[in-house]
Design a protein around this motif. Sequence first.
Motif, short mmCIF file in Angstrom:
data_model
loop_
_atom_site.label_atom_id
_atom_site.label_comp_id
_atom_site.label_asym_id
_atom_site.label_seq_id
_atom_site.Cartn_x
_atom_site.Cartn_y
_atom_site.Cartn_z
N THR A 38 0.83 -1.21 0.00
CA THR A 38 0.00 0.00 0.00
C THR A 38 0.87 1.26 0.00
O THR A 38 0.40 2.32 -0.39
CB THR A 38 -0.97 0.05 1.20
OG1 THR A 38 -0.21 0.10 2.42
CG2 THR A 38 -1.90 -1.15 1.20
N LEU A 39 2.12 1.11 0.43
CA LEU A 39 3.05 2.24 0.45
C LEU A 39 3.44 2.70 -0.95
O LEU A 39 3.86 3.84 -1.12
CB LEU A 39 4.31 1.86 1.22
CG LEU A 39 4.12 1.45 2.68
CD1 LEU A 39 5.41 0.86 3.24
CD2 LEU A 39 3.65 2.63 3.51
N VAL A 40 3.30 1.81 -1.96
CA VAL A 40 3.83 2.14 -3.28
C VAL A 40 2.92 1.81 -4.46
O VAL A 40 3.20 2.21 -5.58
CB VAL A 40 5.20 1.45 -3.51
CG1 VAL A 40 6.23 1.94 -2.51
CG2 VAL A 40 5.09 -0.06 -3.45
N VAL A 41 1.83 1.11 -4.24
CA VAL A 41 0.96 0.69 -5.35
C VAL A 41 -0.35 1.48 -5.28
O VAL A 41 -1.14 1.31 -4.34
CB VAL A 41 0.68 -0.82 -5.32
CG1 VAL A 41 -0.27 -1.23 -6.44
CG2 VAL A 41 1.99 -1.62 -5.42
N ALA A 42 -0.57 2.30 -6.30
CA ALA A 42 -1.81 3.07 -6.37
C ALA A 42 -3.00 2.12 -6.49
O ALA A 42 -2.93 1.11 -7.19
CB ALA A 42 -1.78 4.01 -7.57
N GLY A 43 -4.06 2.41 -5.79
CA GLY A 43 -5.26 1.58 -5.86
C GLY A 43 -5.27 0.42 -4.89
O GLY A 43 -6.27 -0.28 -4.77
N MET A 44 -4.16 0.20 -4.18
CA MET A 44 -4.12 -0.89 -3.19
C MET A 44 -4.46 -0.31 -1.82
O MET A 44 -3.78 0.56 -1.32
CB MET A 44 -2.75 -1.56 -3.16
CG MET A 44 -2.74 -2.80 -2.27
SD MET A 44 -1.19 -3.71 -2.34
CE MET A 44 -1.26 -4.40 -3.99
N SER A 45 -5.54 -0.81 -1.25
CA SER A 45 -6.01 -0.28 0.03
C SER A 45 -5.65 -1.15 1.22
O SER A 45 -5.76 -0.70 2.37
CB SER A 45 -7.53 -0.08 -0.01
OG SER A 45 -8.18 -1.30 -0.30
N SER A 46 -5.23 -2.37 0.97
CA SER A 46 -4.89 -3.28 2.07
C SER A 46 -3.85 -4.28 1.59
O SER A 46 -3.87 -4.71 0.44
CB SER A 46 -6.15 -4.02 2.53
OG SER A 46 -5.84 -5.00 3.50
N CYS A 47 -2.94 -4.64 2.49
CA CYS A 47 -1.92 -5.65 2.20
C CYS A 47 -1.59 -6.32 3.53
O CYS A 47 -1.10 -5.68 4.46
CB CYS A 47 -0.68 -5.01 1.59
SG CYS A 47 0.63 -6.17 1.16
N ALA A 135 4.80 2.45 -9.68
CA ALA A 135 5.09 1.67 -8.47
C ALA A 135 6.59 1.50 -8.27
O ALA A 135 7.08 1.55 -7.13
CB ALA A 135 4.40 0.31 -8.53
N ILE A 136 7.33 1.31 -9.36
CA ILE A 136 8.79 1.21 -9.26
C ILE A 136 9.37 2.54 -8.77
O ILE A 136 10.23 2.57 -7.88
CB ILE A 136 9.40 0.80 -10.62
CG1 ILE A 136 9.01 -0.63 -10.98
CG2 ILE A 136 10.92 1.00 -10.64
CD1 ILE A 136 9.60 -1.71 -10.12
N GLU A 137 8.90 3.64 -9.33
CA GLU A 137 9.36 4.97 -8.87
C GLU A 137 9.05 5.17 -7.40
O GLU A 137 9.88 5.67 -6.63
CB GLU A 137 8.72 6.07 -9.71
CG GLU A 137 9.15 6.09 -11.16
CD GLU A 137 10.54 6.66 -11.38
OE1 GLU A 137 11.21 7.09 -10.42
OE2 GLU A 137 10.95 6.68 -12.55
N ALA A 138 7.85 4.78 -6.97
CA ALA A 138 7.47 4.91 -5.56
C ALA A 138 8.32 4.00 -4.68
O ALA A 138 8.67 4.37 -3.55
CB ALA A 138 5.98 4.60 -5.39
N THR A 139 8.67 2.82 -5.18
CA THR A 139 9.53 1.90 -4.43
C THR A 139 10.91 2.53 -4.22
O THR A 139 11.46 2.47 -3.11
CB THR A 139 9.66 0.55 -5.17
OG1 THR A 139 8.36 -0.03 -5.30
CG2 THR A 139 10.58 -0.40 -4.41
N LEU A 140 11.45 3.15 -5.26
CA LEU A 140 12.75 3.80 -5.13
C LEU A 140 12.68 4.98 -4.16
O LEU A 140 13.60 5.20 -3.37
CB LEU A 140 13.27 4.24 -6.50
CG LEU A 140 13.63 3.08 -7.44
CD1 LEU A 140 13.97 3.60 -8.83
CD2 LEU A 140 14.76 2.23 -6.87
#
Length: 147
Positions: A38-47, A135-140
């Motif tokens: 959820t920290l990096v994937v848009a549209g993911m509300s729960s993990c 998501a890759i950009e957010a991961t970095l």
Amino acid sequence: MPEISASVRVNAPERGGGTVLDRDAVWAGLLRKAEDATLVVAGMSSCRVLERTGHGLVREVVIRGERVREEVRFEPKRRVSFHRSDERARWTIHNDIEEDADGELLLTFRAELDLGDGPADPARLERARAGYVAAIEATLALCRSVR
């Protein structure tokens, strides 16, 4: 199954404000992503991690309102793979830490997608590709925030 992929230079000058990431830092970020995407994937509300295995983990995510079970496999400091296979869809998504011909560190995603709704729509695949690059950009960015 349709395939999409893209590579992002980890330490590109326009990224990171001068913070240089090495393979260990990128690996740590991929592990965090596996634990809580959820920290990096848009549209993911729960993990939520359901189980830890000898080679990774099993997690349940909610993405765009759909509850999905994924098996996540670790190849230390090289690859994290996300696998889904159920009656609605199948996918395998790899996040690979690589180096280009000049020795520059890359974070590459490769995805094989069967979304269970007929032939692949090129526009939909391009939207998926753009989402994975984001998501890759957010991961970095996450990697840099914990340094």
